[in-house]
Every structure is written in structure tokens, then in C-alpha cells.
Write a protein that holds these residues in place. Structure first.
Motif, PDB file in Angstrom:
ATOM      1  N   UNK A 194       0.840  -1.188   0.000  1.00 13.36           N
ATOM      2  CA  UNK A 194       0.000   0.000   0.000  1.00 13.36           C
ATOM      3  C   UNK A 194       0.875   1.237   0.000  1.00 13.36           C
ATOM      4  N   UNK A 195       0.442   2.243  -0.732  1.00 17.47           N
ATOM      5  CA  UNK A 195       1.222   3.480  -0.802  1.00 17.47           C
ATOM      6  C   UNK A 195       1.197   4.209   0.529  1.00 17.47           C
ATOM      7  N   UNK A 196       0.087   4.132   1.246  1.00 18.63           N
ATOM      8  CA  UNK A 196      -0.033   4.800   2.538  1.00 18.63           C
ATOM      9  C   UNK A 196      -0.851   3.895   3.458  1.00 18.63           C
ATOM     10  N   UNK A 197      -0.171   3.203   4.362  1.00 14.26           N
ATOM     11  CA  UNK A 197      -0.849   2.224   5.210  1.00 14.26           C
ATOM     12  C   UNK A 197      -1.857   2.859   6.149  1.00 14.26           C
ATOM     13  N   UNK A 198      -1.753   4.168   6.399  1.00 14.41           N
ATOM     14  CA  UNK A 198      -2.694   4.832   7.300  1.00 14.41           C
ATOM     15  C   UNK A 198      -4.087   4.912   6.682  1.00 14.41           C
ATOM     16  N   UNK A 199      -4.154   5.090   5.372  1.00 11.50           N
ATOM     17  CA  UNK A 199      -5.434   5.273   4.703  1.00 11.50           C
ATOM     18  C   UNK A 199      -6.002   3.986   4.126  1.00 11.50           C
ATOM     19  N   UNK A 200      -5.216   2.928   4.055  1.00 17.70           N
ATOM     20  CA  UNK A 200      -5.647   1.702   3.394  1.00 17.70           C
ATOM     21  C   UNK A 200      -5.642   0.559   4.397  1.00 17.70           C
ATOM     22  N   UNK A 201      -6.775  -0.096   4.533  1.00 17.02           N
ATOM     23  CA  UNK A 201      -6.937  -1.150   5.521  1.00 17.02           C
ATOM     24  C   UNK A 201      -6.556  -2.509   4.945  1.00 17.02           C
ATOM     25  N   UNK A 202      -6.495  -3.491   5.823  1.00 15.68           N
ATOM     26  CA  UNK A 202      -6.209  -4.860   5.387  1.00 15.68           C
ATOM     27  C   UNK A 202      -7.340  -5.371   4.487  1.00 15.68           C
ATOM     28  N   UNK A 203      -8.571  -4.972   4.812  1.00 19.20           N
ATOM     29  CA  UNK A 203      -9.708  -5.366   3.981  1.00 19.20           C
ATOM     30  C   UNK A 203      -9.577  -4.790   2.574  1.00 19.20           C
ATOM     31  N   UNK A 204      -9.080  -3.538   2.475  1.00 21.22           N
ATOM     32  CA  UNK A 204      -8.836  -2.936   1.165  1.00 21.22           C
ATOM     33  C   UNK A 204      -7.826  -3.769   0.366  1.00 21.22           C
ATOM     34  N   UNK A 205      -6.782  -4.223   1.031  1.00 24.20           N
ATOM     35  CA  UNK A 205      -5.751  -5.004   0.351  1.00 24.20           C
ATOM     36  C   UNK A 205      -6.290  -6.358  -0.115  1.00 24.20           C
ATOM     37  N   UNK A 206      -7.148  -6.962   0.703  1.00 23.71           N
ATOM     38  CA  UNK A 206      -7.746  -8.244   0.302  1.00 23.71           C
ATOM     39  C   UNK A 206      -8.604  -8.053  -0.947  1.00 23.71           C
ATOM     40  N   UNK A 207      -9.429  -6.992  -0.952  1.00 22.81           N
ATOM     41  CA  UNK A 207     -10.282  -6.709  -2.114  1.00 22.81           C
ATOM     42  C   UNK A 207      -9.432  -6.399  -3.347  1.00 22.81           C
ATOM     43  N   UNK A 208      -8.330  -5.654  -3.128  1.00 24.53           N
ATOM     44  CA  UNK A 208      -7.448  -5.310  -4.249  1.00 24.53           C
ATOM     45  C   UNK A 208      -6.794  -6.558  -4.828  1.00 24.53           C
ATOM     46  N   UNK A 209      -6.390  -7.482  -3.960  1.00 24.41           N
ATOM     47  CA  UNK A 209      -5.783  -8.726  -4.437  1.00 24.41           C
ATOM     48  C   UNK A 209      -6.765  -9.532  -5.270  1.00 24.41           C
ATOM     49  N   UNK A 210      -8.020  -9.604  -4.791  1.00 23.74           N
ATOM     50  CA  UNK A 210      -9.052 -10.325  -5.535  1.00 23.74           C
ATOM     51  C   UNK A 210      -9.289  -9.679  -6.905  1.00 23.74           C
ATOM     52  N   UNK A 211      -9.272  -8.356  -6.914  1.00 20.39           N
ATOM     53  CA  UNK A 211      -9.527  -7.616  -8.159  1.00 20.39           C
ATOM     54  C   UNK A 211      -8.449  -7.889  -9.201  1.00 20.39           C
ATOM     55  N   UNK A 212      -7.184  -7.723  -8.831  1.00 21.20           N
ATOM     56  CA  UNK A 212      -6.119  -7.888  -9.832  1.00 21.20           C
ATOM     57  C   UNK A 212      -5.965  -9.349 -10.238  1.00 21.20           C
ATOM     58  N   UNK A 213      -6.244 -10.287  -9.315  1.00 16.39           N
ATOM     59  CA  UNK A 213      -6.180 -11.703  -9.691  1.00 16.39           C
ATOM     60  C   UNK A 213      -7.281 -12.046 -10.685  1.00 16.39           C
ATOM     61  N   UNK A 214      -8.421 -11.400 -10.518  1.00 16.83           N
ATOM     62  CA  UNK A 214      -9.551 -11.731 -11.384  1.00 16.83           C
ATOM     63  C   UNK A 214      -9.446 -11.055 -12.743  1.00 16.83           C
ATOM     64  N   UNK A 215      -9.022  -9.805 -12.784  1.00 16.90           N
ATOM     65  CA  UNK A 215      -9.089  -9.048 -14.024  1.00 16.90           C
ATOM     66  C   UNK A 215      -7.750  -8.831 -14.717  1.00 16.90           C
ATOM     67  N   UNK A 216      -6.622  -9.149 -14.049  1.00 20.09           N
ATOM     68  CA  UNK A 216      -5.307  -8.910 -14.658  1.00 20.09           C
ATOM     69  C   UNK A 216      -4.381 -10.106 -14.565  1.00 20.09           C
ATOM     70  N   UNK A 217      -4.874 -11.239 -14.163  1.00 23.39           N
ATOM     71  CA  UNK A 217      -4.010 -12.402 -14.002  1.00 23.39           C
ATOM     72  C   UNK A 217      -3.470 -12.908 -15.334  1.00 23.39           C
ATOM     73  N   UNK A 218      -4.301 -12.843 -16.392  1.00 22.94           N
ATOM     74  CA  UNK A 218      -3.869 -13.379 -17.687  1.00 22.94           C
ATOM     75  C   UNK A 218      -2.694 -12.601 -18.261  1.00 22.94           C
ATOM     76  N   UNK A 219      -2.570 -11.321 -17.898  1.00 27.69           N
ATOM     77  CA  UNK A 219      -1.513 -10.480 -18.464  1.00 27.69           C
ATOM     78  C   UNK A 219      -0.140 -10.943 -18.022  1.00 27.69           C
ATOM     79  N   UNK A 220      -0.034 -11.392 -16.774  1.00 29.64           N
ATOM     80  CA  UNK A 220       1.279 -11.738 -16.226  1.00 29.64           C
ATOM     81  C   UNK A 220       1.476 -13.234 -16.056  1.00 29.64           C
ATOM     82  N   UNK A 221       0.511 -14.005 -16.496  1.00 22.50           N
ATOM     83  CA  UNK A 221       0.568 -15.453 -16.236  1.00 22.50           C
ATOM     84  C   UNK A 221       1.841 -16.097 -16.788  1.00 22.50           C
ATOM     85  N   UNK A 222       2.267 -15.655 -17.978  1.00 24.17           N
ATOM     86  CA  UNK A 222       3.417 -16.302 -18.617  1.00 24.17           C
ATOM     87  C   UNK A 222       4.743 -15.631 -18.280  1.00 24.17           C
TER      88      UNK A 222
END
Length: 331
Positions: free
Chosen positions: A33-61
Motif C-alpha cells: 500500500x502506498x499509505x498504510x494509514x489510509x488503506x486497511x487490510x480489507x482494502x488489500x484483500x479486495x485489491x488482491x481479488x480484483x487484480x487476480x480476477x481481471x489482470x491475471x492473464x496479463x502476467x501469467x506467462x
């Protein structure tokens, strides 16, 4: 299991599901996180789910020391954000927007192998309807969405009411039978499969949304145009003006009879099917805009006659004594 890994992700490009099936799990420690004060652990979990779902194919190989960081960079590049590879407020703001369930790519693009329909006349069937609007409004929105694409390519679409159509359209909640569950209100609005046999071309709308043709809720016409673009073979566009842009503004409204595709949408679909020839009859959906029921003025209840107040007796003025005429005396 092997067939599931190859067939379904190829249609929807959702290799996030394939990774879950094969047991690949990411560590949140790699998500910075760029600023841990403003971003919660729940935010990071949601962000991980988002990039795994919508951007995983880009970096898979790619063989990267930190593939998660690269996914974030790909996502930030796609949406025109400052590329840092870290989660910040701007990145989270994009992640929270309502969007399509198909992964993102750069510019107009096609599914692997440029999947497309090999015939010029396609059928579609609306299997079930949302209770949010009338069935005639749903029929109208879908017919107009097909018309938008048919105006620029040599494909014609016809609605059928029973049996198996090329494109099956339905509304469903959460797990709705295709291995790609919806997530409740907002978030993922709908998804569609690339052209092909069986589930190919099928288009699903999340019933948890509030569907509308007006200003409030989620505009079914705009989402339908976007998803049918996928059903015809298009992936996402990075141009915000394009209908194939992955996110949809809340409370978006447009007149279906006046909507026009953006150049990137037209370039992408015509790269697959060519342009509609001038001598071809223009598409004319048989479904007309539904006439909204007019509210009949309710008759006002009749006024009950009000009893007149009783007249109070008026006191008679007292009689004043009249002087007697003087008596005449005889002479």
C-alpha cells in the motif's frame, strides 16, 4: 478438470478461477500500500481479488519476482493512473466501481484466436426476466442493444422464445451455474462468453442489481450493448468513451435510439466481421419501445352536502307606543 481449465477460461478469460482450482494462492505480503494509514487490510484483500480476477492473464506467462506488483502496474496503465505498482486511493477508487466481469486488455482487442461467429444470422433468447422492469422493457433494451452492433457489421439478430438460441440471455444471483458467480449489488454487473458452441455467446446479468431504463439504478441497455460486444468477440477497450470500457458510471442514462458506438468499438468489431454494406437493409428490431401505462386521473370523492346552520330567530324590535290622535271637541 483439465477440460474445465482449458474451455471455460478460454471463453471468459477468467484464469483466476483456474488458479483457484489448481491451488495457487497469493500472499498479501506482496501487495504493498502506498499509505498504510489510509488503506486497511480489507482494502488489500479486495485489491488482491480484483487484480487476480481481471489482470491475471496479463502476467501469467511472465517469470517475475513480484507478479502482483506487475499486475497492479498493468491495471494502473490500463486506467491511465500513475504507475507505481502499489495500492493507493486512486487505484482503490477504480477498483470499487461497478464493472463487467470479463478481464481487461489494452485498446480494442479480441479473444484468443479471434473467436467470432461464422454465420451472419444469429438467434437470441431471453430465458428469464428481471422483476425490476417490465418484460417489454427488457425485450426493447436487448433488441436495441443488438441493433447498435448490427448497424455497423453484416450480422442480423432475431429473438426466439423457446429452444436453444445462439445467444442465451438470463438473469441470475450469485452462483448461477457457469462457474463465475456474481458478487451482489454493484461490483460485477454482468458477463458474457466469447462466440462458440454451447455456452459461447451466452450473456448473464446479475439480478442483485436494480435494472432500469431510466436515470436511477443500472441501465440495462448500456450494460447489454457492452456484454453483447463480448458475445460477438470483443474484449475490453482502454478508451473511457468506448462502450467496451470495463466500468459503468452509476445512474448512467442514454436514449437507446440516439446512442452511437465510439470509433474504437467500431474498429474492433469491424476487424472481426467487416462493415455493413450500404445495400444491406438496416436492422429494424420488431420490438417497439413499450408504452408506459398512463396514470388515469382519480376521481375526487364527491363532496357531502353540508347541513346549513339553523337560523337563529331574530328578535323583533319592540313596538313603540304611538300617540293617540287628539280628540275633537264640539263647538
Amino acid at each position: 478438470m483439465v477440460l474445465l481449465w482449458i474451455f471455460i477460461p478460454c471463453l471468459l478469460l477468467n484464469v483466476y478461477i483456474a488458479e483457484v482450482v489448481t491451488g495457487v494462492v497469493h500472499d498479501l505480503a506482496t501487495l504493498e500500500a502506498a499509505d498504510s494509514k489510509d488503506i486497511t487490510k480489507e482494502d488489500l484483500i479486495k485489491a488482491q481479488e480484483y487484480i487476480d480476477r481481471f489482470y491475471n492473464a496479463v502476467t501469467r506467462s511472465r517469470m517475475l519476482s513480484n507478479p502482483t506488483e506487475q499486475k497492479i502496474k498493468d491495471m494502473q496503465t490500463f486506467f491511465g493512473l500513475k504507475v507505481t505498482g502499489k495500492i493507493n486511493k486512486e487505484t482503490l477508487q477504480i477498483m470499487r466501481k461497478a464493472r463487467c466481469g470479463v478481464p481487461d486488455v489494452q485498446s480494442f482487442s479480441h479473444f484468443p484466436g479471434k473467436l467470432k461467429w461464422e454465420k451472419t444470422s444469429l438467434t437470441y433468447r431471453i430465458v428469464n426476466y428481471t422483476p425490476d422492469i417490465t418484460t417489454s422493457e427488457v425485450d426493447y433494451a436487448i433488441a436495441q442493444a443488438f441493433k447498435i452492433w448490427s448497424e455497423v457489421i453484416p450480422l442480423n439478430f432475431r429473438q426466439i422464445y423457446s429452444g436453444e438460441a445462439d445467444i442465451m440471455i438470463s438473469f441470475g444471483y450469485r452462483d448461477h451455474g457457469d462457474f463465475f458467480p456474481f458478487d451482489g449489488p454493484l461490483g460485477i454487473l454482468a458477463h458474457a462468453f466469447a462466440p462458440g458452441n454451447g455456452i459461447g455467446g451466452d450473456t448473464h446479468f446479475d439480478e442483485a442489481e436494480t435494472w432500469t431504463l431510466g436515470h436511477q439504478g443500472t441501465n440495462i441497455f448500456l450494460v447489454a450493448v457492452h456484454e453483447l460486444g463480448h458475445a460477438l468477440g470483443l474484449e475490453h477497450s482502454r478508451y473511457e468513451q468506448a462502450i467496451m470500457y470495463p466500468t459503468l458510471l452509476e445512474n448512467s442514462f442514454v436514449d437507446p435510439t440516439k446512442f452511437k458506438l465510439f470509433k474504437d468499438d467500431i474498429d474492433g468489431i469491424q476487424a472481426l466481421y467487416g462493415s455493413r454494406r450500404p445495400n444491406m437493409p438496416k436492422p429494424n428490431p420488431s420490438v417497439k419501445p413499450p408504452a408506459r401505462p398512463t396514470m388515469k386521473p382519480q376521481p375526487k370523492p364527491p363532496k357531502e352536502p353540508q347541513p346549513k346552520p339553523p337560523k337563529e330567530p331574530q328578535p323583533k324590535p319592540p313596538k313603540e307606543p304611538q300617540p293617540k290622535p287628539p280628540e275633537r271637541t264640539s263647538a
